[in-house]
Design an enzyme around this catalytic site. Structure first.
Site, PDB file in Angstrom:
ATOM      1  N   ASP A   1       0.844  -1.192   0.000  1.00 20.52           N
ATOM      2  CA  ASP A   1       0.000   0.000   0.000  1.00 20.52           C
ATOM      3  C   ASP A   1       0.883   1.246   0.000  1.00 20.52           C
ATOM      4  O   ASP A   1       1.833   1.345   0.786  1.00 20.52           O
ATOM      5  CB  ASP A   1      -0.906   0.013   1.235  1.00 20.52           C
ATOM      6  CG  ASP A   1      -1.923   1.145   1.186  1.00 20.52           C
ATOM      7  OD1 ASP A   1      -2.978   0.946   0.563  1.00 20.52           O
ATOM      8  OD2 ASP A   1      -1.666   2.207   1.776  1.00 20.52           O
TER       9      ASP A   1
ATOM     10  N   GLU B   1      -4.730   2.223  -4.208  1.00 21.86           N
ATOM     11  CA  GLU B   1      -3.279   2.374  -4.192  1.00 21.86           C
ATOM     12  C   GLU B   1      -2.589   1.105  -3.704  1.00 21.86           C
ATOM     13  O   GLU B   1      -1.445   1.146  -3.263  1.00 21.86           O
ATOM     14  CB  GLU B   1      -2.878   3.560  -3.319  1.00 21.86           C
ATOM     15  CG  GLU B   1      -3.215   3.428  -1.853  1.00 21.86           C
ATOM     16  CD  GLU B   1      -4.599   3.955  -1.497  1.00 21.86           C
ATOM     17  OE1 GLU B   1      -4.798   4.332  -0.340  1.00 21.86           O
ATOM     18  OE2 GLU B   1      -5.486   3.972  -2.375  1.00 21.86           O
TER      19      GLU B   1
END
Length: 227
Positions: free
Chosen positions: A25, A68
């Protein structure tokens, strides 16, 4: 990814082969989008994908997992070697400067890793454990890799309990304020407006409501919804 995961999980469990999963992430990515705009955010995602691809083997499978997040499946890889790869990716991202036009920015990653040698029984559980380790990494400082273990699972449970407790206390504090205003104004004909004013301020302070408290139209809208 699901088809590839199911296939690799089935093969690895059937033949007793190692398999690891890295969940990745981008730290503070929302801030990047909010500050520089979505076009630069898309550029960051593409550049990050390129860095990840340069770090892994041809037999590894890396995909965009959503938002993301990225996921990497590492066949024939044990826990220790997955951690080595994770640290390599972290180091490369730290050194990468994202440049587009007049914008220059650096990023960090948080990562969670899990392997089949920790006794997972399903592909879903396998991914979930890597995701849980990622959550611990995000909540304990970011810019790091965390491997799933029973200890980390206990840490995750403690973090979730702490978050839930904080949310409960936040809601309880808000109710306490409302109760005090009611009690203070129960004999006052205009108490409801005093109450709404204080609830409005509490909502703004706690981020529950967003707007300018001095804006008449904003206050009128809130009052109209709550009266």
């Amino acid at each position: 990814m699901q088809d590839q995961l199911d296939r690799l999980f089935s093969e690895s469990t059937r033949y007793g082969q190692n398999l690891c999963c890295l969940m990745i992430d981008l730290d503070n990515f929302k801030h990047v989008n909010d500050t520089y705009g979505h076009p630069f955010g898309d550029f960051v995602l593409k550049k990050t994908a390129e860095v990840i691809k340069e770090c892994i083997r041809k037999t590894d499978i890396a995909i965009r997992y959503g938002g993301e997040e990225f996921a990497i499946l590492l066949p024939h890889t044990d826990f220790e070697h997955s951690a080595v790869l994770a640290q390599r990716i972290l180091a490369q991202i730290r050194k990468t400067v994202y440049i587009q036009g007049n914008i220059k920015h650096t990023m960090t990653l948080s990562m969670g890793t899990a392997s089949l040698d920790i006794g997972v029984k399903t592909a879903h559980e396998f991914i979930s454990r890597a995701d849980q380790a990622l959550y611990v990494a995000k909540k304990t400082g970011k810019d790091k890799v965390v491997g799933w273990s029973e200890e980390k699972n206990r840490q995750l449970t403690a973090l979730l309990q702490k978050e839930n407790s904080a949310k409960f206390q936040k809601n309880n504090d808000t109710l306490t304020v409302i109760e005090k205003v009611f009690d203070r104004n129960k004999t006052n004909y205009s108490f409801k407006y005093d109450l709404l004013s204080e609830i409005l301020q509490v909502g703004l302070d706690r981020g529950i409501l967003k707007g300018d408290q001095n804006d008449v139209s904003f206050k009128s809208t809130v009052y109209g919804l709550m009266v």
